[in-house]
Write an enzyme that holds these catalytic residues in place. Structure first.
Site: not given
Ligand code: GLU
Length: 492
Positions: A260-262, A478
């Site tokens: 996931s991009k997180r 992030r």
């Protein structure tokens, strides 16, 4: 079940990315597997753009998909930009074909028109939730009489076309890595095939195209397994031979959750712009899933695409989720950098971090703000760094706690992710979050400036972010959140 004799044919495989944003590392991983499969067997590798979801469509995405796959050297034989005998290869240009096929299913009774309104569907869904049943279409329109259908049509009621999934029984198919998989029809929804705007859903378009494009092997991520019974039913309804299905294990974060991009940068553009070499990336993706047998002599995990073509074995792919481990990717990238000659290394710098193009965009942002050329480094270092570490007093406004700041940064991140990357759109997105959450423009911009540049004073923030690029700016935000969370939980 339809018999399957596709093994004897020259393989034709495809990837079918949807242009909904930055090209994803998962697309490159599945792209590599399809590429290897085709090239090892003298087959063809097709690139098809699945752009029928107009709500999620992103204009710039298609070109980015082309660029990043070419950067990796995964060249395709047929596709929207190179043509081929089965085009068009962009689904939005094929809507007539899907409509015709949908009509065929309506005529044979394998599909039906559904006139339910959004409100009716929502009420159904709520009732099912309340009764603790899985949400699914209640088949209200499945048994309308001819007269009722004609009345609705005459009244000009909008409709979707749904698949008439057999009410009893089950559908089975063979997955080449898992063996037989069976889905009880109780668990298969009467899937929408054609939307009221005339665009097909993924399921109809995907099956029609795979058939018309002569795809013999569908090699895709395992998240599509639950869609496959619908696809198999469609192949049966059309009377078509079905392809072989290979569902590849999903890439995972280091905590084993779905990538996931997180938790990881997932944009190929990020890696391209951050100075990863394409060979390291391809090598890294080739390590995922265990298809590449260990070289017992050298025990080396460093191998080229050519070696992969010789040795990659689809039968030895293991189903445990391969971990997309950035530390390992960085290590591999270092190995590749060391393999370069001094000249090649210099060239690598000159075509990426120190290209005329990049420097040319940065220079005007700095020129009016320095007194000696060497101050260029002081002012612009953040454009060339892997990360910056803003000191706490810089990013933590006096009247906010760290928790508040991190929550706000999370909102900023979400806003930036959906912004088009121009100064105007970034500005508007930031101001909107600020207004919504009660942060002044000054606080808001100071915080982001600290995160992106590591400084209190920098070249203009928005212009800098445009030059630095969306993928890397977002990743800096992030990473800031992740680092601060880790630090603060370590203190507790
Ligand atoms: N459009 C789908 C995607 O975005 C394709 C899935 C498939 O390969 O069938 O991944």
């Amino acid at each position: 079940m339809t018999s399957n004799s596709s093994t004897a044919k020259t393989p034709r495989v495809r990837i079918a990315p949807s242009p909904t944003g930055d090209p994803h590392v998962g697309t490159a991983y599945i792209g590599l597997l399809n590429f290897l499969y085709a090239r090892q067997r003298g087959g063809q590798f097709i690139l098809r753009i699945e752009d029928t979801d107009r709500a999620r469509f992103v204009e710039t995405s298609e070109q980015m998909i082309f660029d990043s796959l070419r950067w990796l050297g995964l060249n395709w034989d047929e596709g929207p930009d190179v043509g081929g005998p089965h085009g068009p290869y962009r689904q939005s240009e094929r809507t007539e074909i899907y409509r015709k096929h949908s009509d065929e299913l309506l005529a044979s009774g394998a599909a039906y028109r559904c006139f339910c309104t959004a409100e009716e569907l929502e009420a159904q869904r709520k009732a099912q939730m309340a009764a603790k049943q899985p949400p699914r279409y209640a088949r209200t329109c499945r048994f309308l009489t001819r007269e009722q259908i004609d009345e609705n049509l005459a009244a000009g009621k909008p409709y979707v076309v749904r698949m008439a999934v057999p009410i009893e029984g089950a559908t089975s198919f063979r997955d080449e890595l898992r063996g037989e998989i069976t889905f009880d029809h109780n668990n298969v929804d009467d899937q929408v095939l054609l939307k009221s705007d005339g665009f097909p859903t993924y399921h109809l378009a995907n099956v029609v195209d795979d058939h018309l494009m002569g795809v013999t092997d569908v090699i895709r991520a395992e998240e599509w397994i639950s869609s496959t019974p619908k696809h198999v039913l469609l192949y049966q309804a059309f009377g078509w031979e079905q392809p072989q299905f290979w569902h590849m294990p999903l890439l995972r974060n280091t905590d084993k959750s779905k990538i996931s991009k997180r938790k990881n940068p997932v944009s190929l553009t990020y890696y391209q712009q951050s100075g990863y070499t394409p060979r390291a990336m391809v090598n890294f993706l080739g390590l995922m899933g265990g298809g590449m047998p260990q070289n017992t002599e050298t025990n080396s995990e460093v191998f080229s695409l050519e070696e992969m073509l010789q040795r990659f074995n689809f039968q030895s792919i293991s189903l445990g989720g391969p971990v997309f481990d950035l530390i390992k990717l960085k290590w591999l990238n270092g190995e590749y950098l060391r393999l370069l000659s001094a000249d090649e290394f210099l060239q690598a710098l000159r075509t990426t971090l120190f290209s005329d193009e990049y420097l040319g965009q940065i220079a005007p942002l700095v020129q009016t703000r320095i007194e000696t050329l060497s101050q260029f480094g002081d002012m612009a270092d953040f454009f060339f760094r892997d990360d910056v570490v803003p000191p706490t007093e810089v990013f933590l406004p006096k009247k906010r706690t760290l928790e508040e700041t991190l929550a706000f940064t999370g909102d900023v991140l979400t806003a930036l992710e959906s912004a088009n990357w121009t100064t105007e759109t970034i500005d508007a997105a930031l101001r909107q979050v600020g207004t919504d959450k009660g942060w002044s423009v000054k606080e808001n911009f100071m915080l982001l400036r600290a995160i992106i540049t590591g400084k209190t004073a920098s070249p203009p923030l928005l212009e800098s972010m445009v030059v630095f690029g969306k993928a890397r700016s977002i990743d800096r935000v992030r990473r800031f959140i992740a680092t601060q969370k880790k630090l603060s939980s370590a203190k507790k």
